[in-house]
Write a protein that holds these residues in place. Structure first.
Motif, PDB file in Angstrom:
ATOM      1  N   ALA A 175       0.849  -1.191   0.000  1.00 37.44           N
ATOM      2  CA  ALA A 175       0.000   0.000   0.000  1.00 37.44           C
ATOM      3  C   ALA A 175       0.877   1.230   0.000  1.00 37.44           C
ATOM      4  N   PRO A 176       1.533   1.519  -1.123  1.00 36.39           N
ATOM      5  CA  PRO A 176       2.533   2.581  -1.166  1.00 36.39           C
ATOM      6  C   PRO A 176       1.982   3.955  -0.904  1.00 36.39           C
ATOM      7  N   ASP A 177       0.743   4.149  -1.217  1.00 37.09           N
ATOM      8  CA  ASP A 177       0.180   5.481  -1.068  1.00 37.09           C
ATOM      9  C   ASP A 177      -1.270   5.368  -0.647  1.00 37.09           C
ATOM     10  N   LYS A 178      -1.663   6.204   0.261  1.00 42.46           N
ATOM     11  CA  LYS A 178      -3.084   6.337   0.509  1.00 42.46           C
ATOM     12  C   LYS A 178      -3.643   7.065  -0.705  1.00 42.46           C
ATOM     13  N   ALA A 179      -4.625   6.438  -1.310  1.00 40.23           N
ATOM     14  CA  ALA A 179      -5.105   6.956  -2.606  1.00 40.23           C
ATOM     15  C   ALA A 179      -5.850   8.267  -2.420  1.00 40.23           C
ATOM     16  N   GLY A 180      -5.085   9.338  -2.247  1.00 41.97           N
ATOM     17  CA  GLY A 180      -5.688  10.656  -2.069  1.00 41.97           C
ATOM     18  C   GLY A 180      -6.017  11.292  -3.396  1.00 41.97           C
ATOM     19  N   TRP A 181      -6.994  12.196  -3.363  1.00 37.84           N
ATOM     20  CA  TRP A 181      -7.391  12.912  -4.577  1.00 37.84           C
ATOM     21  C   TRP A 181      -6.278  13.776  -5.145  1.00 37.84           C
ATOM     22  N   PRO A 182      -5.469  14.453  -4.304  1.00 36.10           N
ATOM     23  CA  PRO A 182      -4.388  15.278  -4.878  1.00 36.10           C
ATOM     24  C   PRO A 182      -3.412  14.470  -5.729  1.00 36.10           C
ATOM     25  N   MET A 183      -3.035  13.278  -5.241  1.00 29.17           N
ATOM     26  CA  MET A 183      -2.107  12.460  -6.008  1.00 29.17           C
ATOM     27  C   MET A 183      -2.760  11.941  -7.283  1.00 29.17           C
ATOM     28  N   ALA A 184      -4.025  11.564  -7.183  1.00 29.63           N
ATOM     29  CA  ALA A 184      -4.756  11.090  -8.366  1.00 29.63           C
ATOM     30  C   ALA A 184      -4.879  12.211  -9.403  1.00 29.63           C
ATOM     31  N   ALA A 185      -5.129  13.417  -8.913  1.00 28.03           N
ATOM     32  CA  ALA A 185      -5.245  14.568  -9.822  1.00 28.03           C
ATOM     33  C   ALA A 185      -3.923  14.864 -10.507  1.00 28.03           C
ATOM     34  N   ARG A 186      -2.811  14.760  -9.760  1.00 30.04           N
ATOM     35  CA  ARG A 186      -1.491  14.990 -10.359  1.00 30.04           C
ATOM     36  C   ARG A 186      -1.179  13.939 -11.427  1.00 30.04           C
ATOM     37  N   ALA A 187      -1.514  12.691 -11.125  1.00 31.22           N
ATOM     38  CA  ALA A 187      -1.294  11.615 -12.100  1.00 31.22           C
ATOM     39  C   ALA A 187      -2.115  11.849 -13.360  1.00 31.22           C
ATOM     40  N   THR A 188      -3.369  12.271 -13.173  1.00 31.75           N
ATOM     41  CA  THR A 188      -4.246  12.526 -14.313  1.00 31.75           C
ATOM     42  C   THR A 188      -3.757  13.710 -15.127  1.00 31.75           C
ATOM     43  N   LEU A 189      -3.316  14.748 -14.433  1.00 33.51           N
ATOM     44  CA  LEU A 189      -2.793  15.925 -15.129  1.00 33.51           C
ATOM     45  C   LEU A 189      -1.552  15.575 -15.940  1.00 33.51           C
ATOM     46  N   HIS A 190      -0.749  14.676 -15.391  1.00 36.95           N
ATOM     47  CA  HIS A 190       0.450  14.206 -16.081  1.00 36.95           C
ATOM     48  C   HIS A 190       0.061  13.532 -17.409  1.00 36.95           C
ATOM     49  N   CYS A 191      -0.926  12.638 -17.336  1.00 38.04           N
ATOM     50  CA  CYS A 191      -1.408  11.957 -18.551  1.00 38.04           C
ATOM     51  C   CYS A 191      -2.070  12.951 -19.507  1.00 38.04           C
ATOM     52  N   LEU A 192      -2.826  13.870 -18.921  1.00 39.46           N
ATOM     53  CA  LEU A 192      -3.542  14.852 -19.735  1.00 39.46           C
ATOM     54  C   LEU A 192      -2.576  15.715 -20.551  1.00 39.46           C
ATOM     55  N   THR A 193      -1.443  16.054 -19.955  1.00 42.77           N
ATOM     56  CA  THR A 193      -0.446  16.863 -20.656  1.00 42.77           C
ATOM     57  C   THR A 193       0.066  16.143 -21.900  1.00 42.77           C
ATOM     58  N   GLY A 194       0.434  14.870 -21.722  1.00 41.38           N
ATOM     59  CA  GLY A 194       0.908  14.087 -22.855  1.00 41.38           C
ATOM     60  C   GLY A 194      -0.162  13.905 -23.914  1.00 41.38           C
ATOM     61  N   CYS A 195      -1.403  13.642 -23.459  1.00 40.91           N
ATOM     62  CA  CYS A 195      -2.519  13.456 -24.394  1.00 40.91           C
ATOM     63  C   CYS A 195      -2.786  14.734 -25.190  1.00 40.91           C
ATOM     64  N   ALA A 196      -2.786  15.863 -24.506  1.00 42.79           N
ATOM     65  CA  ALA A 196      -3.066  17.143 -25.161  1.00 42.79           C
ATOM     66  C   ALA A 196      -2.002  17.458 -26.210  1.00 42.79           C
ATOM     67  N   ILE A 197      -0.729  17.236 -25.860  1.00 38.84           N
ATOM     68  CA  ILE A 197       0.359  17.484 -26.814  1.00 38.84           C
ATOM     69  C   ILE A 197       0.190  16.596 -28.044  1.00 38.84           C
ATOM     70  N   GLY A 198      -0.046  15.301 -27.792  1.00 45.62           N
ATOM     71  CA  GLY A 198      -0.199  14.348 -28.896  1.00 45.62           C
ATOM     72  C   GLY A 198      -1.390  14.650 -29.777  1.00 45.62           C
ATOM     73  N   GLU A 199      -2.518  14.985 -29.159  1.00 43.50           N
ATOM     74  CA  GLU A 199      -3.731  15.250 -29.936  1.00 43.50           C
ATOM     75  C   GLU A 199      -3.602  16.510 -30.786  1.00 43.50           C
ATOM     76  N   ILE A 200      -3.105  17.560 -30.183  1.00 43.88           N
ATOM     77  CA  ILE A 200      -2.951  18.817 -30.940  1.00 43.88           C
ATOM     78  C   ILE A 200      -1.977  18.627 -32.093  1.00 43.88           C
ATOM     79  N   LEU A 201      -0.862  17.941 -31.815  1.00 43.70           N
ATOM     80  CA  LEU A 201       0.121  17.696 -32.864  1.00 43.70           C
ATOM     81  C   LEU A 201      -0.479  16.835 -33.979  1.00 43.70           C
ATOM     82  N   GLY A 202      -1.246  15.810 -33.593  1.00 47.99           N
ATOM     83  CA  GLY A 202      -1.884  14.942 -34.580  1.00 47.99           C
ATOM     84  C   GLY A 202      -2.872  15.695 -35.448  1.00 47.99           C
ATOM     85  N   MET A 203      -3.640  16.585 -34.841  1.00 45.39           N
ATOM     86  CA  MET A 203      -4.616  17.363 -35.599  1.00 45.39           C
ATOM     87  C   MET A 203      -3.941  18.385 -36.520  1.00 45.39           C
TER      88      MET A 203
END
Length: 197
Positions: A50-78
């Motif tokens: 149980a490495p981390d208590k699954a807090g919302w701040p950490m989940a949000a940071r992880a999602t933002l991390h993925c979102l950044t890569g997705c946004a870059i890829g999508e805009i570049l693809g378009m």
């Protein structure tokens, strides 16, 4: 002669007593040392399970991390699809491929910085981001596909950027609980987090 023998015997008994005391002290210190190691092992095992208590701040940071890569890829693809005059299907396919590529690359880069070899880092990135990016792309592209006229909007159109911003926002909101669930089970970005501690 008799007295000398008793004295020697007394000295031998003192030596035996001291040897026993040293042996007991050594056993006690060894047990104490082992118990400290056991405590550390237990703590490490607990961290692994149980490495981390699954807090919302950490989940949000992880999602933002993925979102950044997705946004870059999508805009570049378009941009590429529009520049080459591709149809909606081809442009969207390229955007999704690049979204995964950039999402993985950002995670891979952060793990490699921790001194992990490339093969291990690549496997961790795949395990950490695949579900998150997949959910994000499904929601993101679903919103754009359902928005009237968004698929045909050009880069210079306000509709294009408005639809993209809304789709990414909805994707963030939907994907964050998914990342929280994964982190709570020691998966997803919880695995990445271990390499930074």
């Amino acid at each position: 002669m008799e007295g000398t023998r008793y004295r020697h015997w007394g000295i031998a008994m003192q030596h035996d007593t001291r040897d026993e005391q040293h042996e007991q002290q050594g056993r006690h210190e060894h047990q104490h040392h082992d118990s400290r190691h056991a405590d550390r092992s237990d703590h490490a095992g607990h961290s692994a399970l149980a490495p981390d208590k699954a807090g919302w701040p950490m989940a949000a940071r992880a999602t933002l991390h993925c979102l950044t890569g997705c946004a870059i890829g999508e805009i570049l693809g378009m941009v590429i699809g529009t520049a080459f005059g591709w149809g909606n299907a081809e442009t969207m396919a390229l955007a999704i491929i690049l979204a995964f590529a950039f999402g993985y690359t950002l995670t891979l880069r952060s793990i490699l910085k921790a001194g992990v070899d490339f093969r291990t880092a690549f496997r961790v990135a795949l395990a950490a981001d695949t579900l998150s990016i997949a959910v994000m792309e499904l929601i993101d592209n679903g919103v754009i596909a359902l928005w009237p006229g968004a698929m045909d909007a050009q880069l210079a159109d306000a509709l294009f950027w408005g639809a993209l911003a809304l789709s990414l926002t909805v994707a963030f909101v939907v994907t964050t609980p998914v990342n929280k669930w994964m982190i709570g089970r020691g998966r997803g970005h919880a695995v990445v987090h271990r390499y930074h501690h």
